[in-house]
Write a protein that holds these residues in place. Structure first.
Motif, PDB file in Angstrom:
ATOM      1  N   TRP A 176       0.943  -1.162   0.081  1.00  0.00           N
ATOM      2  CA  TRP A 176       0.265  -0.301   0.234  1.00  0.00           C
ATOM      3  C   TRP A 176       0.824   1.092  -0.311  1.00  0.00           C
ATOM      4  CZ3 TRP A 176      -3.498   2.088   4.861  1.00  0.00           C
ATOM      5  CH2 TRP A 176      -4.255   2.634   4.057  1.00  0.00           C
ATOM      6  N   ASN A 177       0.916   1.910  -0.774  1.00  0.00           N
ATOM      7  CA  ASN A 177       1.333   3.195  -1.075  1.00  0.00           C
ATOM      8  C   ASN A 177       1.024   4.322  -0.976  1.00  0.00           C
ATOM      9  OD1 ASN A 177       3.899   1.534  -1.982  1.00  0.00           O
ATOM     10  ND2 ASN A 177       3.264   1.646  -3.874  1.00  0.00           N
TER      11      ASN A 177
ATOM     12  N   ASN B 272       5.460   3.772   5.281  1.00  0.00           N
ATOM     13  CA  ASN B 272       5.588   4.627   4.023  1.00  0.00           C
ATOM     14  C   ASN B 272       6.840   5.186   4.110  1.00  0.00           C
ATOM     15  OD1 ASN B 272       2.879   4.199   1.904  1.00  0.00           O
ATOM     16  ND2 ASN B 272       3.965   2.684   2.450  1.00  0.00           N
TER      17      ASN B 272
ATOM     18  N   LEU C 146       1.952   6.884   0.240  1.00  0.00           N
ATOM     19  CA  LEU C 146       2.703   8.807   0.263  1.00  0.00           C
ATOM     20  C   LEU C 146       3.656   8.450  -1.233  1.00  0.00           C
ATOM     21  CD1 LEU C 146       3.846   9.307   3.693  1.00  0.00           C
ATOM     22  CD2 LEU C 146       1.595  10.573   3.002  1.00  0.00           C
ATOM     23  N   SER C 147       2.774   8.967  -2.097  1.00  0.00           N
ATOM     24  CA  SER C 147       4.154   8.953  -3.149  1.00  0.00           C
ATOM     25  C   SER C 147       5.017   9.421  -2.786  1.00  0.00           C
ATOM     26  CB  SER C 147       3.613  10.053  -4.216  1.00  0.00           C
ATOM     27  OG  SER C 147       3.608  11.548  -4.053  1.00  0.00           O
ATOM     28  N   HIS C 148       6.510   9.082  -4.031  1.00  0.00           N
ATOM     29  CA  HIS C 148       7.593   9.956  -3.483  1.00  0.00           C
ATOM     30  C   HIS C 148       7.796  11.018  -3.329  1.00  0.00           C
ATOM     31  CE1 HIS C 148      11.830  10.059  -4.412  1.00  0.00           C
ATOM     32  NE2 HIS C 148      11.400  10.937  -4.843  1.00  0.00           N
ATOM     33  N   CYS C 149       6.579  11.498  -3.862  1.00  0.00           N
ATOM     34  CA  CYS C 149       6.401  13.406  -4.065  1.00  0.00           C
ATOM     35  C   CYS C 149       5.935  13.707  -2.415  1.00  0.00           C
ATOM     36  CB  CYS C 149       6.294  14.473  -4.530  1.00  0.00           C
ATOM     37  SG  CYS C 149       6.920  14.195  -6.360  1.00  0.00           S
ATOM     38  N   GLN C 150       5.327  13.586  -1.869  1.00  0.00           N
ATOM     39  CA  GLN C 150       4.136  13.849  -0.793  1.00  0.00           C
ATOM     40  C   GLN C 150       5.600  13.316   0.393  1.00  0.00           C
ATOM     41  OE1 GLN C 150       0.882  11.100  -1.349  1.00  0.00           O
ATOM     42  NE2 GLN C 150      -0.239  12.691  -1.279  1.00  0.00           N
ATOM     43  N   SER C 151       6.566  11.832  -0.141  1.00  0.00           N
ATOM     44  CA  SER C 151       7.206  12.064   1.246  1.00  0.00           C
ATOM     45  C   SER C 151       8.447  12.551   1.242  1.00  0.00           C
ATOM     46  CB  SER C 151       7.919  10.689   0.957  1.00  0.00           C
ATOM     47  OG  SER C 151       6.565   9.374   1.320  1.00  0.00           O
ATOM     48  N   GLU C 152       8.772  13.466   0.034  1.00  0.00           N
ATOM     49  CA  GLU C 152      10.138  13.986  -0.242  1.00  0.00           C
ATOM     50  C   GLU C 152       9.330  15.292   0.601  1.00  0.00           C
ATOM     51  OE1 GLU C 152      13.067  15.415  -3.446  1.00  0.00           O
ATOM     52  OE2 GLU C 152      11.255  16.119  -3.499  1.00  0.00           O
ATOM     53  N   GLU C 153       7.798  16.444   0.966  1.00  0.00           N
ATOM     54  CA  GLU C 153       7.677  17.154   1.437  1.00  0.00           C
ATOM     55  C   GLU C 153       7.382  16.906   2.813  1.00  0.00           C
ATOM     56  OE1 GLU C 153       3.688  20.204  -0.206  1.00  0.00           O
ATOM     57  OE2 GLU C 153       4.023  18.033  -0.861  1.00  0.00           O
TER      58      GLU C 153
ATOM     59  N   TYR D 254      10.680   5.362   2.150  1.00  0.00           N
ATOM     60  CA  TYR D 254      11.230   6.123   1.629  1.00  0.00           C
ATOM     61  C   TYR D 254      12.258   6.777   1.692  1.00  0.00           C
ATOM     62  CZ  TYR D 254      11.874  10.676  -0.054  1.00  0.00           C
ATOM     63  OH  TYR D 254      12.462  12.089  -0.646  1.00  0.00           O
TER      64      TYR D 254
END
Length: 489
Positions: free
Chosen positions: A21-22, A315, A24-31, A319
């Protein structure tokens, strides 16, 4: 139809081997990471330990009284230095848990004040015998992969009750052990006990069996005792969990994203401290995250928001490539009933699909205030179902059954086929406690609920001889450490 499949192979053949279950996206995790880094660099955190402040000041952090601000570059270095994987061993040194990527391991919950009495079924205060029973049951359950004690035994001195409980757990289980510690002094005693069981401190460091759990229950406030326990763990290369206990809307922002920012900021302080003390120290990010139920004045770990927060935290750690521990399988129900079954299943599924490396909470009722042997057995059965879902299914030449279809007539049965005999056991989940009987057969067997069957199963295990006991001389040496602590603490 266009296809990339050739006679010999498929080009760039993707395999979804494990369901995940992803959230958070990569961009959301980075934010979330960037927000936490800015928070720590701009506002910092309160560090109550002078020893920790000295470490930070010596390594380029900005110290003003008890407030410390952290340059982002330092934290980014610490994340690279912190191991992305950790192997935890059992009593015999064999590899028991691989805390990496999306590997999931389930274990007993802790922190309860009461236990459901085996004889009366009524809650009462936990005593040392209950700790022994929980360890023996957990050692027998196939899906419980790590053990802690369910609560502090009330028949031992309050300051050292955890050490007496640890000695009992080490005596009755060969599985990895999680030990909550409140200070460096307790961490030192716990490691000494685990080293005796392992055959020495060097063997314990090479094949870690114990994981220290250090609690961080305040937002951006790190206590002296907690940080000095972190320093002790790092100096001795002992894995530890830095366990955030935050409630959205109470000790953290009401929004899920805001709570994750704060939990991450707390975690990053511990990661940085550990790496500055000893680069390469294994750190596990812990997230006991939920919401605040103001109506009932409690923290509901069976709430769906608790599952969302756990999934988001796991998640986020995936990341960052930091091993994680989350809550799963704790129910708000006061008994092993239908509510308990639903809540523990949803909690376990959320944490499992999110890839939490350690899921803690087995056996816990009433939001963690009660421990029940029956609930632990229910959790074990539920976790076996989760593992089946996580395993998903394979797609290969044998499982595609290409040679089988022509041997069965249209409308025919595959029951007698050799292919069915090869795969029906491994492809299906076969319950132990859950029932699939018709109602007439179920009634003939007494019409027992899942909670009743689980209680009977747990009792049958606990009336059997111990599956494991440590050598008596080692058990005596471990008990001696706890006895000395009674006088010293």
């Amino acid at each position: 139809m266009y296809t990339t499949k050739s006679r010999f192979k498929s080009c760039n053949y993707d395999v979804n081997q494990t369901i995940s279950w992803n959230m958070l996206s990569h961009c959301q995790s980075e934010e979330i990471l960037m927000t936490a880094l800015e928070l720590l660099e701009r506002s910092g955190a309160e560090v109550a330990s002078k020893k920790a402040r000295d470490v930070f000041a010596k390594n380029g952090c900005w110290v003003d009284g008890e407030m410390v601000r952290f340059p982002s570059a330092k934290i980014e270095w610490a994340l690279r230095a912190s191991p992305s994987r950790l192997t935890v061993c059992g009593q015999n040194g064999a590899r028991a848990m691989l805390l990496e990527t999306e590997n999931v391991h389930f274990g007993l919950g802790g922190g309860a004040e009461y236990v459901v009495d085996r004889a009366s079924g009524e809650p009462r205060h936990i005593v040392l015998q209950d700790v022994a029973d929980a360890a023996r049951l957990a050692d027998r359950l196939g899906n419980v992969e790590f053990v802690t004690f369910p609560g502090l035994p009330s028949d031992k001195p309050e300051k050292t009750a955890a050490l007496h409980a640890l000695g009992t757990v080490l005596k009755y289980t060969a599985k990895p052990v999680v030990m909550p510690v409140c200070c460096a002094k307790m961490a030192e005693a716990a490691v000494a006990m685990a080293a005796l069981a392992a055959g020495g401190i060097e063997k314990l460091q090479q094949n870690p069996r114990i994981i220290l759990r250090v609690e961080c229950a305040e937002p951006r406030l790190h206590s002296e005792n907690a940080l000095e326990a972190v320093i002790y763990a790092a100096e001795n290369r002992i894995p530890f969990i830095y366990d955030n206990e935050l409630a959205a809307g109470y000790t953290a922002p009401a929004s899920t994203a805001g709570t994750l920012v704060l939990a991450l900021a707390n975690t990053l302080v511990a990661v940085l401290l550990a790496q500055l003390v000893s680069e390469g120290t294994p750190v596990i990010a812990g997230g006991r995250l939920t919401v605040a139920d103001e109506k009932n004045c409690m923290l509901p770990y069976g709430a769906p928001e608790a599952g969302l927060l756990s999934a988001g935290f796991a998640n986020l750690m995936r990341y960052l490539r930091v091993p994680s521990m989350c809550v799963g399988g704790i129910t708000d129900a006061a008994a092993s009933d239908s509510q308990a079954g639903v809540e523990l299943a949803i909690g376990l599924l959320s944490a499992s699909l999110a890839g939490a490396n350690m899921i803690v909470g087995g056996g816990m009722l009433e939001s963690g205030k009660q421990y029940s042997h029956a609930t632990l057995a229910m959790s074990d059965e539920s976790m076996s179902l989760m593992y089946r879902i996580m395993r998903s299914f394979e797609v290969d030449e044998d499982r595609l059954a290409c040679g089988v279809y022509d041997t069965v007539e249209p409308g025919g049965s595959y029951l007698g086929e050799e292919h069915t005999g090869l795969f029906f056991k491994s492809e299906q989940f076969w319950p132990s406690l859950f029932t699939r009987k018709r109602i007439s057969d179920w009634m003939a067997d007494g019409g027992k609920s899942l909670g009743q069957r689980a209680a009977e199963y747990a009792e049958s295990v606990l009336t059997q001889p111990e599956a494991f006991t440590v050598d008596e001389s080692i058990a005596a040496a471990i008990a001696d450490v706890a006895a000395k602590a009674d006088k010293a603490f």
